[in-house]
Write an enzyme that holds these catalytic residues in place. Sequence first.
Site, short mmCIF file in Angstrom:
data_model
loop_
_atom_site.label_atom_id
_atom_site.label_comp_id
_atom_site.label_asym_id
_atom_site.label_seq_id
_atom_site.Cartn_x
_atom_site.Cartn_y
_atom_site.Cartn_z
CD GLU A 1 -3.00 -1.08 0.21
OE1 GLU A 1 -3.08 -0.06 -0.50
OE2 GLU A 1 -3.76 -2.05 0.09
NE ARG B 1 -17.46 -3.97 2.57
CZ ARG B 1 -17.46 -5.24 2.99
NH1 ARG B 1 -18.57 -5.91 3.08
NH2 ARG B 1 -16.32 -5.83 3.31
CB CYS C 1 -6.20 -2.29 6.75
SG CYS C 1 -6.28 -4.00 7.29
CG HIS D 1 -4.51 -4.73 2.38
ND1 HIS D 1 -4.90 -3.43 2.16
CD2 HIS D 1 -5.25 -5.17 3.45
CE1 HIS D 1 -5.82 -3.09 3.06
NE2 HIS D 1 -6.05 -4.13 3.85
N1 PCA Z 1 -8.24 -6.38 7.09
C1 PCA Z 1 -9.16 -5.29 7.34
C2 PCA Z 1 -9.01 -4.98 8.80
C3 PCA Z 1 -8.25 -6.11 9.39
C4 PCA Z 1 -7.76 -6.88 8.26
O1 PCA Z 1 -6.98 -7.85 8.31
C5 PCA Z 1 -8.95 -4.11 6.40
O2 PCA Z 1 -8.51 -4.31 5.26
O3 PCA Z 1 -9.25 -2.98 6.78
#
Ligand code: PCA
Length: 204
Positions: A80, A90, A143, A165
Amino acid sequence: MPTVLLTGFEPFAQAPVNPSWDAVQIVAECWTAPASLIVARLPVEFGAASAALIELVDLHRPDVVIATGVAEGRTAVSIETVAVNMRDARIPDNAGAQPQGEPVVPAAEQRVETSLPVDRIVEALTASGVPVETSDDAGRYVCNDTFYALRHATAPLGIAAGFIHVPASAAMRLDSTVTVMDPAVVAKGLRIAAEVSLAAIPAR
Ligand code: PCA
């Protein structure tokens, strides 16, 4: 010795596991780099996750911070590049909060950028056969919240800090159309990302 702080998240949204934490645990088991590795599992809660992460940063003063979370639908390890100052959930978080259209940090900058060496990480993962991509949208959920707060807090410290991610895993038991990646492959990517980030930090 330099220090790396690597975090994953607890499960959320009814999934039995979170592959970000599964992968971080594998990295910890196999860690051999000449650097201290600190790992932590963060709660999927707006505010609490970033507070826990920043507390760890204050405590350990790491040279590199890589926070990770799962993003269903991603097909590669996603570095990211940008976090935005916006909460828009959501679904409720694990504490039942569902903020809509609120800032992460009131009256602060609209967006913050990663300070991880993105190009070098992409190059190294590609060379190692780990599917990798960059992303400029970390969502508006926990996140993004954690990534934004991390960079907001660490920008003045000049440390390499960012967010990755990871794709879903089979153990999450999602719909069969969702792309999955073995947490061991994700772990390889995270280890390489940490090593490349360490190699890129200026000597202090
Ligand atoms: N993914 C979520 C929050 C925790 C996770 O592992 C996100 O992409 O915000």
